[in-house]
Design a protein around this motif. Structure first.
Motif, short mmCIF file in Angstrom:
data_model
loop_
_atom_site.label_atom_id
_atom_site.label_comp_id
_atom_site.label_asym_id
_atom_site.label_seq_id
_atom_site.Cartn_x
_atom_site.Cartn_y
_atom_site.Cartn_z
N ALA A 97 0.83 -1.22 0.00
CA ALA A 97 0.00 0.00 0.00
C ALA A 97 0.86 1.26 0.00
CB ALA A 97 -0.94 0.00 1.22
N GLY A 98 1.99 1.19 -0.69
CA GLY A 98 2.84 2.37 -0.83
C GLY A 98 3.59 2.76 0.42
N SER A 99 3.67 1.89 1.40
CA SER A 99 4.33 2.26 2.64
C SER A 99 5.50 1.34 2.96
CB SER A 99 3.33 2.24 3.80
OG SER A 99 2.93 0.91 4.07
N TYR A 100 6.42 1.88 3.75
CA TYR A 100 7.59 1.13 4.20
C TYR A 100 7.52 0.98 5.71
CZ TYR A 100 9.84 1.53 -0.33
OH TYR A 100 10.15 1.43 -1.66
N GLN A 101 8.04 -0.15 6.19
CA GLN A 101 8.01 -0.41 7.62
C GLN A 101 9.43 -0.43 8.16
OE1 GLN A 101 5.21 -3.34 8.91
NE2 GLN A 101 6.65 -4.20 10.36
N LEU A 102 9.59 0.24 9.30
CA LEU A 102 10.91 0.33 9.94
C LEU A 102 11.01 -0.74 11.01
CD1 LEU A 102 13.42 2.20 9.93
CD2 LEU A 102 12.28 3.59 11.64
N THR A 103 12.07 -1.55 10.93
CA THR A 103 12.32 -2.59 11.93
C THR A 103 13.61 -2.26 12.65
OG1 THR A 103 11.21 -4.25 10.58
CG2 THR A 103 12.65 -5.06 12.31
N PHE A 104 13.55 -2.26 13.98
CA PHE A 104 14.71 -1.89 14.79
C PHE A 104 15.41 -3.11 15.35
CE2 PHE A 104 14.64 2.70 15.36
CZ PHE A 104 13.36 3.04 14.97
N GLY A 105 16.72 -2.98 15.56
CA GLY A 105 17.46 -3.91 16.38
C GLY A 105 17.19 -3.59 17.85
N LYS A 106 17.71 -4.41 18.75
CA LYS A 106 17.45 -4.24 20.18
C LYS A 106 18.20 -3.05 20.77
CE LYS A 106 16.00 -8.54 22.26
NZ LYS A 106 16.30 -9.59 23.24
N GLY A 107 19.20 -2.56 20.08
CA GLY A 107 19.97 -1.43 20.59
C GLY A 107 21.17 -1.88 21.39
N THR A 108 22.27 -1.14 21.27
CA THR A 108 23.48 -1.39 22.05
C THR A 108 23.73 -0.18 22.93
OG1 THR A 108 24.49 -2.71 20.29
CG2 THR A 108 25.97 -1.83 21.98
N LYS A 109 23.82 -0.42 24.24
CA LYS A 109 24.06 0.68 25.17
C LYS A 109 25.56 0.95 25.27
CE LYS A 109 22.88 2.43 29.72
NZ LYS A 109 22.12 2.23 30.96
N LEU A 110 25.95 2.17 24.91
CA LEU A 110 27.36 2.56 24.90
C LEU A 110 27.64 3.56 26.00
CD1 LEU A 110 30.20 2.79 23.51
CD2 LEU A 110 29.20 4.64 22.14
N SER A 111 28.71 3.33 26.76
CA SER A 111 29.18 4.30 27.74
C SER A 111 30.61 4.67 27.39
CB SER A 111 29.13 3.72 29.16
OG SER A 111 27.82 3.44 29.54
N VAL A 112 30.87 5.96 27.27
CA VAL A 112 32.24 6.44 27.00
C VAL A 112 32.74 7.09 28.28
CG1 VAL A 112 33.69 7.91 25.58
CG2 VAL A 112 31.66 6.81 24.59
N ILE A 113 33.78 6.51 28.83
CA ILE A 113 34.29 6.94 30.14
C ILE A 113 35.36 8.01 29.97
CG2 ILE A 113 35.23 6.12 32.34
CD1 ILE A 113 32.57 4.79 31.45
N PRO A 114 35.22 9.18 30.64
CA PRO A 114 36.22 10.25 30.50
C PRO A 114 37.58 9.81 31.05
CG PRO A 114 34.23 11.06 31.59
CD PRO A 114 34.09 9.57 31.48
#
Lengths: 114, 114
Positions: A97-114
Motif C-alpha cells: 500500500a505504498g508504505s515502508y516499515q521500519l524494523t529496529f534492532g534491540k539497541g546497544t548501550k554505549l558508555s564512554v568513560i572520560p
C-alpha cells in the motif's frame, strides 16, 4: 530468528576509543539502513542512513553496509562522553500500500568513560 | 518548539483500567506512528497512519485502538490494561511513507500497569 539481530552490550570504552557497533539481518527485502541514537529517557533520533553497500562518512561517524553478508556497522572515531547513549540499527522494507516499515534492532548501550 | 509531543509523560494505572495517550506533531508531516519499547529496550512498530488512514497494523491486541482526528494528531486508546502493557510508548512522524523518510520521535509515554 529475529529479522534484525543486534548485540545489546552494554559496551564501555575510554574516551578517544574507536567504537564498532554491528547488526545482522535475515530478510533480503530490507532496502534502507539507518542508525538511531537514543539518550536515556528520550526518543530515538536519526544519526545516519544509507541504502547501498559500502561506507558513508559523517564527521566522526561511519556507517557501513554489506548486503551480501546482511551485515551493517557503525563506527565512531574519537569517542566522546557525549556519545554515551543507546544505538539502534534500523532498516526498512516495503510493506504494501505504498508504505515502508521500519524494523529496529534491540539497541546497544554505549558508555564512554572520560 | 517541540516537534513531536506526547501527553502524558508518565502514566501509572491499575490493571483493567482504560487509558489514552495523545500525540501531536507540528512538522506538517503526513504520516504518524505508534511504537512500543519494552523493558529490554526493544522498539517495535504498532500502527502507522498516513493522511488519517491506517496503513500499518501490526499484530497488536484489539484492546489497542489508534485514532487520528487530523494529520497532526494520533491518539492511542488502550482498554482493559494488563501488566504486560507496561512499556514506553513512542509516537513518531515522517513526511510521507518512503523508506528513506526520517522518522521524528516524541519523548515517549512511560506506562506502568499495577
Amino acid at each position: 530468528q529475529k529479522e534484525v539481530e543486534q548485540d545489546p552490550g552494554p559496551l564501555s570504552v575510554p574516551e578517544g576509543a574507536i567504537v564498532s557497533l554491528n547488526c545482522t539481518y535475515s530478510n533480503s527485502a530490507f532496502q534502507y539502513f539507518m542508525w538511531y541514537r537514543q539518550y536515556s529517557r528520550k526518543g530515538p533520533e536519526l544519526l545516519m542512513y544509507t541504502y547501498s553497500s559500502g561506507n558513508k562518512e559523517d564527521g566522526r561517524f561511519t556507517a557501513q553496509v554489506d548486503k551480501s553478508s546482511k551485515y551493517i556497522s557503525l563506527f565512531i572515531r574519537d569517542s566522546q562522553p557525549s556519545d554515551s547513549a543507546t544505538y539502534l540499527c534500523a532498516m526498512t522494507r516495503y510493506s504494501g500500500a505504498g508504505s515502508y516499515q521500519l524494523t529496529f534492532g534491540k539497541g546497544t548501550k554505549l558508555s564512554v568513560i572520560p | 518548539d517541540t516537534a513531536v509531543s506526547q501527553t502524558p509523560k508518565y502514566l501509572v494505572t491499575q490493571m483493567g483500567n482504560d487509558k489514552s495517550i495523545k500525540c501531536e506533531q507540528n512538522l506538517g508531516h503526513d504520516t504518524m506512528y505508534w511504537y512500543k519499547q519494552d523493558s529490554k529496550k526493544f522498539l517495535k512498530i504498532m500502527f502507522s497512519y498516513n493522511n488519517k488512514e491506517l496503513i500499518i497494523n501490526e499484530t497488536v491486541p484489539n484492546r489497542f485502538s489508534p485514532k487520528s482526528p487530523d494529520k497532526a494528531h494520533l491518539n492511542l486508546h488502550i482498554n482493559s490494561l494488563e501488566l504486560g502493557d507496561s512499556a514506553v510508548y513512542f509516537c513518531a512522524s515522517s513526511q510521507g511513507t518512503s523508506g528513506l523518510n526520517e522518522q521524528f520521535f516524541g519523548p515517549g509515554t512511560r506506562l506502568t500497569v499495577l
